[in-house]
Design an enzyme around this catalytic site. Structure first.
Site, mmCIF file in Angstrom:
data_model
loop_
_atom_site.group_PDB
_atom_site.id
_atom_site.type_symbol
_atom_site.label_atom_id
_atom_site.label_comp_id
_atom_site.label_asym_id
_atom_site.label_seq_id
_atom_site.Cartn_x
_atom_site.Cartn_y
_atom_site.Cartn_z
ATOM 1 N N CYS A 131 -2.682 -5.991 -13.928
ATOM 2 C CA CYS A 131 -1.654 -6.229 -14.960
ATOM 3 C C CYS A 131 -2.147 -7.163 -16.075
ATOM 4 C CB CYS A 131 -0.387 -6.794 -14.324
ATOM 5 S SG CYS A 131 -0.673 -8.039 -13.078
ATOM 6 N N HIS A 244 3.589 -11.694 -18.057
ATOM 7 C CA HIS A 244 2.388 -12.517 -18.150
ATOM 8 C C HIS A 244 2.197 -12.895 -19.620
ATOM 9 C CE1 HIS A 244 1.735 -11.521 -14.103
ATOM 10 N NE2 HIS A 244 0.723 -10.678 -14.199
HETATM 11 N N1 LIG Z 1 3.164 -6.723 -9.558
HETATM 12 C C1 LIG Z 1 2.351 -6.462 -10.576
HETATM 13 O O1 LIG Z 1 2.473 -6.989 -11.706
HETATM 14 C C2 LIG Z 1 1.256 -5.488 -10.395
HETATM 15 C C3 LIG Z 1 0.632 -4.988 -11.514
HETATM 16 C C4 LIG Z 1 -0.430 -4.092 -11.368
HETATM 17 C C5 LIG Z 1 -0.810 -3.710 -10.103
HETATM 18 N N2 LIG Z 1 -0.171 -4.209 -9.010
HETATM 19 C C6 LIG Z 1 -0.635 -3.755 -7.716
HETATM 20 O O2 LIG Z 1 0.328 -2.874 -7.146
HETATM 21 C C7 LIG Z 1 0.343 -3.026 -5.739
HETATM 22 C C8 LIG Z 1 1.750 -3.361 -5.260
HETATM 23 O O3 LIG Z 1 2.219 -4.518 -5.911
HETATM 24 P P1 LIG Z 1 3.749 -4.980 -5.761
HETATM 25 O O4 LIG Z 1 3.850 -6.155 -6.677
HETATM 26 O O5 LIG Z 1 4.706 -3.834 -5.933
HETATM 27 O O6 LIG Z 1 3.782 -5.441 -4.205
HETATM 28 P P2 LIG Z 1 5.047 -5.596 -3.227
HETATM 29 O O7 LIG Z 1 6.287 -5.937 -3.982
HETATM 30 O O8 LIG Z 1 4.584 -6.510 -2.163
HETATM 31 O O9 LIG Z 1 5.235 -4.116 -2.602
HETATM 32 C C9 LIG Z 1 4.292 -3.521 -1.711
HETATM 33 C C10 LIG Z 1 4.741 -2.102 -1.365
HETATM 34 O O10 LIG Z 1 3.755 -1.526 -0.512
HETATM 35 C C11 LIG Z 1 4.383 -1.088 0.698
HETATM 36 N N3 LIG Z 1 3.497 -1.214 1.846
HETATM 37 C C12 LIG Z 1 3.020 -2.359 2.398
HETATM 38 N N4 LIG Z 1 2.285 -2.064 3.497
HETATM 39 C C13 LIG Z 1 2.294 -0.722 3.617
HETATM 40 C C14 LIG Z 1 1.740 0.198 4.561
HETATM 41 N N5 LIG Z 1 1.027 -0.218 5.612
HETATM 42 N N6 LIG Z 1 1.964 1.533 4.372
HETATM 43 C C15 LIG Z 1 2.705 1.980 3.331
HETATM 44 N N7 LIG Z 1 3.282 1.150 2.431
HETATM 45 C C16 LIG Z 1 3.072 -0.171 2.562
HETATM 46 C C17 LIG Z 1 5.596 -1.973 0.835
HETATM 47 O O11 LIG Z 1 6.536 -1.350 1.701
HETATM 48 P P3 LIG Z 1 7.539 -2.178 2.670
HETATM 49 O O12 LIG Z 1 8.823 -2.365 1.900
HETATM 50 O O13 LIG Z 1 7.721 -1.248 3.822
HETATM 51 O O14 LIG Z 1 6.865 -3.465 3.027
HETATM 52 C C18 LIG Z 1 6.065 -2.027 -0.616
HETATM 53 O O15 LIG Z 1 6.734 -0.834 -0.936
HETATM 54 C C19 LIG Z 1 -0.710 -4.103 -5.428
HETATM 55 O O16 LIG Z 1 -1.929 -3.469 -5.158
HETATM 56 C C20 LIG Z 1 -0.815 -4.871 -6.704
HETATM 57 O O17 LIG Z 1 -2.048 -5.505 -6.876
HETATM 58 C C21 LIG Z 1 0.866 -5.070 -9.130
#
Ligand SMILES: NC(=O)c1ccc[n+]([C@@H]2O[C@H](COP(=O)([O-])OP(=O)(O)OC[C@H]3O[C@@H](n4cnc5c(N)ncnc54)[C@H](OP(=O)(O)O)[C@@H]3O)[C@@H](O)[C@H]2O)c1
Length: 344
Positions: A131, A244
């Site tokens: 991001c 950000h």
């Molecule tokens: N937040 C940002 O600004 C941003 C920007 C760019 C990229 N990202 C990337 O996007 C990804 C997710 O970020 P987020 O902020 O959305 O994280 P988050 O809020 O922690 O959400 C994680 C998601 O992944 C699922 N998950 C976790 N373990 C899993 C498994 N074993 N099998 C299948 N699903 C699983 C979770 O499901 P449950 O509800 O079942 O736990 C939830 O739906 C990361 O790689 C992060 O680096 C984030």
């Protein structure tokens, strides 16, 4: 398959980015035939309403992708490494938000509107940048086209939503505890979010940079196709929920005026200028959260260096930094017939 409606799956549908996918798919009226919501055991069975219909979240497994044309993935790097190859084998194009494939030379790393032509080279996986990198790319590309980037110095002020939903909940709990008790507990030193700034995002490497900082450097070079760009970054977490902010110093190859810079940024697309300091007008997270463009302000010459300017860049990290860019890529994949599957 060409312009028929794709079968979609969202991997990580219940997370910060996953929920944004749903919001933006609805906002942009993204056409789809079917939708599958995938997450871990924790959320499997949960009900999610989308466009008036109730969907049940399913446990993601390697067999989840039969018949799927596009996977929007945001479940973290290790899950992507485990499941994305199965999705591609099943015939899906995966647009992945994790860091798992970003630096893979066979995987295009794309910001829509900046390097769309790279999408044509995909072999099933397309990576969405970090991001922090994402919001930098439209302004840096516009500035590079104008006068050539010689050196870029970035300091970030990153919101807790960049660390996932759990971090947002932690900031709230820590703030409540601090206001009532004057102190709070945190799970780790670098998670002392409330009333604090933390110069530590992701893990440190041996050279003293964090992985977050290295991602910004390497991903920027790959997207801009400037492998030797002089670029450095200090990444800092601040107690803000969404958006950000980045202080960016750019040294150009040649001399440019402020007006030329502003015109180039305005013409590029997806960039808005808010820059009227006398009237206290500059971009701030509280005003920008929920908006699509990248906002630029505080544009002023760097008095310490010829041909250099300072910029203040703010954007919604969950939109351009993740879900919006992913869905814009999915739109191009459908429009330009870049799917793997050919269904009749
Ligand atoms: N937040 C940002 O600004 C941003 C920007 C760019 C990229 N990202 C990337 O996007 C990804 C997710 O970020 P987020 O902020 O959305 O994280 P988050 O809020 O922690 O959400 C994680 C998601 O992944 C699922 N998950 C976790 N373990 C899993 C498994 N074993 N099998 C299948 N699903 C699983 C979770 O499901 P449950 O509800 O079942 O736990 C939830 O739906 C990361 O790689 C992060 O680096 C984030």
């Amino acid at each position: 398959m060409s312009k028929q409606k794709p079968n979609l799956a969202i991997l990580g549908a219940t997370g910060n980015v996953g929920r944004k996918f749903l919001e933006i798919l609805e906002e942009r009226d993204f056409p789809f035939e079917s939708l599958k919501l995938l997450a871990s055991e924790k959320s499997a069975g949960a009900k999610v309403k989308f466009k008036g219909k109730e969907y049940t979240v399913e446990l993601a497994t390697k067999n989840s992708f039969n018949g799927i044309d596009i996977v929007l993935a945001s479940a973290g790097g290790s899950i992507s490494k485990e499941l994305v190859p199965h999705a591609v084998n099943a015939g899906a194009v995966v647009i992945d938000n994790s860091s798992a494939y970003r630096m893979d030379p066979d995987v295009p790393l794309v910001i829509a509107g900046v390097n769309n032509t790279d999408l044509k080279k995909h072999k099933g996986i397309i990576a969405n940048p970090n991001c922090t990198t994402a919001q930098l790319m439209p302004p840096l590309k516009a500035l590079h086209n104008l006068a050539g980037l010689k050196r870029v110095v970035i300091s970030t002020y990153q919101s807790v939503s960049g660390a996932g939903k759990a971090a947002m909940d932690e900031l709230q709990e820590q703030s409540k505890e601090h206001l009532s008790k004057g102190t709070y507990n945190s799970k780790a030193v670098n998670k002392k979010f409330a009333f604090n700034v933390v110069p530590h995002i992701d893990v440190f490497s041996e050279d003293g940079y964090t992985k977050e900082e290295i991602k910004v450097i390497n991903e920027s070079r790959k997207i801009l196709d400037l492998p030797n760009l002089k670029i450095t970054c200090t990444a800092v977490r601040v107690p803000v929920y969404i958006c950000h902010s980045e202080s960016v110093n750019v040294e150009f190859e040649k001399s440019v005026t402020r007006d030329e810079i502003i015109n180039a940024l305005k013409k590029f697309g997806d960039i808005e200028i808010i820059d009227d300091p006398k009237d206290s007008k500059y971009p701030m997270p509280i005003d920008i959260a929920g908006k699509d463009p990248v906002y630029v302000g505080r544009i002023r010459p760097d008095k310490s260096c010829p041909n250099a300017y300072n910029f203040w860049i703010v954007a919604d990290n969950l939109r351009i930094g993740a879900a919006l860019n992913t869905i814009k890529i999915a739109e191009i994949v459908v429009k330009d017939s870049l799917l793997l599957t050919k269904r009749s």
